[in-house]
Design an enzyme around this catalytic site. Structure first.
Site, PDB file in Angstrom:
ATOM      1  N   GLY A  66       0.669  -0.852  -0.101  1.00 43.50           N
ATOM      2  CA  GLY A  66       0.156   0.241  -0.222  1.00 43.50           C
ATOM      3  C   GLY A  66       0.493   1.233   0.277  1.00 43.50           C
ATOM      4  N   HIS A  67       1.075   2.603  -1.381  1.00 44.63           N
ATOM      5  CA  HIS A  67       1.932   2.894  -1.000  1.00 44.63           C
ATOM      6  C   HIS A  67       1.179   4.344  -1.640  1.00 44.63           C
ATOM      7  CE1 HIS A  67       5.352   0.229  -2.802  1.00 44.63           C
ATOM      8  NE2 HIS A  67       4.781  -0.241  -1.028  1.00 44.63           N
TER       9      HIS A  67
HETATM   10  P1  GDP Z   1       4.879   3.089   1.915  1.00 40.20           P
HETATM   11  O1  GDP Z   1       4.230   1.393   1.632  1.00 40.20           O
HETATM   12  O2  GDP Z   1       6.443   3.042   2.333  1.00 40.20           O
HETATM   13  O3  GDP Z   1       4.975   3.330   0.289  1.00 40.20           O
HETATM   14  O4  GDP Z   1       4.501   3.762   2.749  1.00 40.20           O
HETATM   15  P2  GDP Z   1       3.151   3.819   2.817  1.00 40.20           P
HETATM   16  O5  GDP Z   1       2.368   4.915   2.139  1.00 40.20           O
HETATM   17  O6  GDP Z   1       2.133   3.261   3.331  1.00 40.20           O
HETATM   18  O7  GDP Z   1       2.824   5.078   4.447  1.00 40.20           O
HETATM   19  C1  GDP Z   1       4.023   6.406   4.977  1.00 40.20           C
HETATM   20  C2  GDP Z   1       2.392   6.944   5.315  1.00 40.20           C
HETATM   21  O8  GDP Z   1       3.067   7.604   5.825  1.00 40.20           O
HETATM   22  C3  GDP Z   1       1.384   7.358   4.108  1.00 40.20           C
HETATM   23  O9  GDP Z   1       0.623   8.057   4.569  1.00 40.20           O
HETATM   24  C4  GDP Z   1       2.326   8.959   3.712  1.00 40.20           C
HETATM   25  O10 GDP Z   1       1.610   9.606   3.154  1.00 40.20           O
HETATM   26  C5  GDP Z   1       3.390   8.622   4.606  1.00 40.20           C
HETATM   27  N1  GDP Z   1       4.190  10.190   5.035  1.00 40.20           N
HETATM   28  C6  GDP Z   1       5.356   9.765   3.905  1.00 40.20           C
HETATM   29  N2  GDP Z   1       6.351  10.674   4.156  1.00 40.20           N
HETATM   30  C7  GDP Z   1       5.822  11.166   5.027  1.00 40.20           C
HETATM   31  C8  GDP Z   1       6.959  12.386   5.900  1.00 40.20           C
HETATM   32  O11 GDP Z   1       7.404  12.573   5.695  1.00 40.20           O
HETATM   33  N3  GDP Z   1       6.021  12.748   7.353  1.00 40.20           N
HETATM   34  C9  GDP Z   1       5.145  12.351   7.485  1.00 40.20           C
HETATM   35  N4  GDP Z   1       3.925  12.813   7.959  1.00 40.20           N
HETATM   36  N5  GDP Z   1       3.902  11.000   6.729  1.00 40.20           N
HETATM   37  C10 GDP Z   1       4.912  11.089   5.207  1.00 40.20           C
HETATM   38  P1  IMO Z   2       4.340  -1.716   1.492  1.00 37.21           P
HETATM   39  O1  IMO Z   2       5.175  -1.787   0.021  1.00 37.21           O
HETATM   40  C1  IMO Z   2       3.914  -3.486   5.655  1.00 37.21           C
HETATM   41  C2  IMO Z   2       2.738  -7.986   6.122  1.00 37.21           C
HETATM   42  C3  IMO Z   2       1.871  -8.321   7.080  1.00 37.21           C
HETATM   43  C4  IMO Z   2       2.115  -9.445   7.260  1.00 37.21           C
HETATM   44  C5  IMO Z   2       3.603  -9.656   6.624  1.00 37.21           C
HETATM   45  C6  IMO Z   2       2.606 -10.975   5.428  1.00 37.21           C
HETATM   46  O2  IMO Z   2       3.450  -0.714   2.064  1.00 37.21           O
HETATM   47  O3  IMO Z   2       5.116  -1.684   2.785  1.00 37.21           O
HETATM   48  P2  IMO Z   2       1.309 -11.144   3.056  1.00 37.21           P
HETATM   49  O4  IMO Z   2       0.167 -10.804   2.814  1.00 37.21           O
HETATM   50  O5  IMO Z   2       2.141 -10.198   2.571  1.00 37.21           O
HETATM   51  O6  IMO Z   2       1.789 -12.671   3.326  1.00 37.21           O
HETATM   52  O7  IMO Z   2       1.768 -10.904   5.156  1.00 37.21           O
HETATM   53  O8  IMO Z   2       3.644  -8.988   5.843  1.00 37.21           O
HETATM   54  N1  IMO Z   2       3.080  -7.001   5.007  1.00 37.21           N
HETATM   55  C7  IMO Z   2       2.906  -5.381   4.852  1.00 37.21           C
HETATM   56  N2  IMO Z   2       3.739  -5.525   6.408  1.00 37.21           N
HETATM   57  N3  IMO Z   2       3.440  -3.229   4.487  1.00 37.21           N
HETATM   58  C8  IMO Z   2       3.408  -3.887   3.565  1.00 37.21           C
HETATM   59  O9  IMO Z   2       3.754  -3.148   2.607  1.00 37.21           O
HETATM   60  C9  IMO Z   2       3.686  -4.813   3.612  1.00 37.21           C
HETATM   61  N4  IMO Z   2       2.830  -6.191   2.531  1.00 37.21           N
HETATM   62  C10 IMO Z   2       3.451  -7.607   3.682  1.00 37.21           C
HETATM   63  O10 IMO Z   2       1.341  -7.443   7.803  1.00 37.21           O
HETATM   64  O11 IMO Z   2       3.089  -9.408   8.487  1.00 37.21           O
HETATM   65 MG    MG Z   3       2.520   0.421   2.314  1.00 34.28          MG
END
Ligand code: GDP
Ligand code: IMO
Ligand code: MG
Length: 429
Positions: free
Chosen positions: A40-41
């Site tokens: 989830g990005h």
């Molecule tokens: P990813 O899976 O590594 O792409 O990260 P996620 O999108 O799942 O989670 C990161 C969260 O932090 C998202 O809601 C971003 O919008 C937010 N985020 C990213 N960089 C920053 C930052 O420098 N400061 C804050 N407060 N939020 C951030």
């Molecule tokens: P992004 O790309 C955080 C975790 C799950 C679980 C383990 C195995 O957004 O950083 P799976 O469904 O892959 O077999 O689950 O990996 N997990 C993540 N945790 N960020 C993710 O992706 C994840 N993708 C899987 O929560 O512990």
């Molecule tokens: Mg994520």
């Protein structure tokens, strides 16, 4: 020309989406090379938030985006994500997105098996995303997967489905589940084929051509190094290699194509799902970080576990992923704390160690040894230059660099694309 790999250096959710989006302005092609729609990005552009699970973050900028062979692809989830983005004004066509012909498909039976295991009272609960990721990779390694190119050849598809079901129905009988008929899976696949096949391509060839034309390739990792099937906190991991080396085999470009590895690193630590987490703070500190950092999963909405920065883990990731520099994210979340702790080593059975041991039992027993730094009261939110940062925040960043043995190349101070401080451009290494 530099090609850059972006990987998570902790347990995922480090802010890879934001940084890939920021970097993709300079890239020609953005490639996903492992994982699936468990990722989830989040990208925030001028106040609008985009959440991507399967598609490379580059699609939002209209850049050529590629789903490599190392990914596991749920074709129905793919179509749904393309539709969702279309509603936000992002156009995804074969002009700007290609999928590897040899990509492994996730089917409904993978999702069901994932959920069955997670909901069972016996066995180890991993806390997966229940997207079918693990079972799909099992079938890939077991040499019985249905791959994208199989949808093009209907003469042989039915036989492949029957072979797959011989395995799955044996499993299902053992789990007291109804057997699945070949007709159901055949229909599940053929009903979506027309929507996915136009994106199919020989990705290794496409990327080779782009590389020879001097184009810049940006590889977008999902999850994080501690969720790697080999180097992570096994068995509480995902089912793919998440370290930077996977960018090569998961896309079909050799490792010599990679010039720079950028490790995305959160200024504290979070984890979703089960498994060891030495610096976890199940107290007001954890609540503070979770609330200020909005630490809820993008995919499942689950509350993320929160704790102090663990330099031992990231130092190890710097080695296992060959990290050249890091993007330190969410520094702003630490604003207002009186003091900030960093884990610098562990104590294991009375001894001090400076690495994460490989055994599950030892990973559960390690106790963090902390160093305490003074916090800062000023806001760093939205800072766009070093001059905007309080002295104590700079001290914290310097201490992180020193402890992990890698420099900060980018510093992120809010979810917004532009709130990023550039120290060293990975593309101009
Ligand atoms: P990813 O899976 O590594 O792409 O990260 P996620 O999108 O799942 O989670 C990161 C969260 O932090 C998202 O809601 C971003 O919008 C937010 N985020 C990213 N960089 C920053 C930052 O420098 N400061 C804050 N407060 N939020 C951030
Ligand atoms: P992004 O790309 C955080 C975790 C799950 C679980 C383990 C195995 O957004 O950083 P799976 O469904 O892959 O077999 O689950 O990996 N997990 C993540 N945790 N960020 C993710 O992706 C994840 N993708 C899987 O929560 O512990
Ligand atoms: Mg994520």
């Amino acid at each position: 020309m530099a090609n850059v790999v972006v990987v998570g250096s902790q347990w995922g959710d480090e802010g890879k989406g934001k940084i890939v989006d920021w970097l993709s302005e300079q890239a020609d092609v953005i490639v996903r090379f492992q994982g699936g729609h468990n990722a989830g990005h989040t990208l925030v552009i001028d106040g609008t938030s985009y959440k991507l699970s399967l598609l490379p973050s580059g699609v939002v900028r209209g850049k050529m985006s590629v789903i490599g062979n190392g990914v596991v692809l749920d074709p129905h989830a793919f179509v749904a994500e393309v539709e969702k983005l279309k509603a936000q004004g992002v156009v995804v066509t074969p002009e700007n997105l290609r999928i590897a012909e040899n990509v492994t498909l996730i089917l409904s039976l993978h999702r069901e098996l994932d959920a069955l295991r997670e909901n069972s009272s016996t066995g180890t609960k991993i806390g997966t995303t229940k997207r079918g990721i693990g079972p799909a990779y099992e079938d890939k390694v077991g040499r019985r997967s249905i791959r994208l190119m199989d949808l093009k050849n209907l003469d042989t598809l039915r036989g492949k489905v029957e072979r797959l079901l011989a395995h799955h129905n044996a499993l299902r009988r053992g789990l007291d589940q109804e057997e699945v008929s070949a007709d159901v899976i055949y229909e599940e696949l053929t009903s979506v084929a027309d929507q996915v096949l136009p994106f199919m391509d020989s990705v290794w060839k496409l990327l080779d051509g782009e590389r020879k034309d001097g184009k810049r390739i940006l590889f977008e990792g999902a999850q994080g190094a501690l969720l790697d099937i080999d180097h992570g906190t096994y068995p509480f991991v995902t089912s793919s290699n998440t370290v930077a080396g996977q960018a090569a085999s998961g896309s079909g470009l050799g490792p010599t194509a990679i010039d720079y590895v950028l490790g995305i690193t959160k200024a504290y630590t979070t984890r979703v799902g089960e498994g060891p987490f030495p610096t976890e703070q199940q107290n007001e500190v954890g609540d503070f970080l979770g609330t200020r950092g909005h630490e809820f999963g993008t995919v499942t909405g689950r509350k993320r576990r929160c704790g102090w920065f663990d330099a031992v883990l990231v130092r190890q990731t710097v080695c296992t992923s060959g990290i050249s520099g890091i993007a330190l994210t969410k520094l702003d979340v630490l604003d207002g704390l009186d003091e900030i702790k960093i884990c610098v080593a562990y104590e294991l059975d009375g001894e001090r160690i400076d690495y994460l041991p490989a055994s599950q039992g030892a990973q559960e027993r390690v106790k963090p040894i902390y160093e305490t730094l003074p916090g800062w009261k000023e806001s760093t939110e939205g800072a766009r230059s070093w001059a905007d940062l309080p002295a104590q925040a700079i001290k914290y960043v310097r201490q992180v660099e020193e402890l992990i043995g890698a420099p900060v190349a980018l510093l992120s101070t809010s979810p917004e694309r532009e709130d990023t401080i550039l120290v060293q451009n990975p593309f101009q290494d």
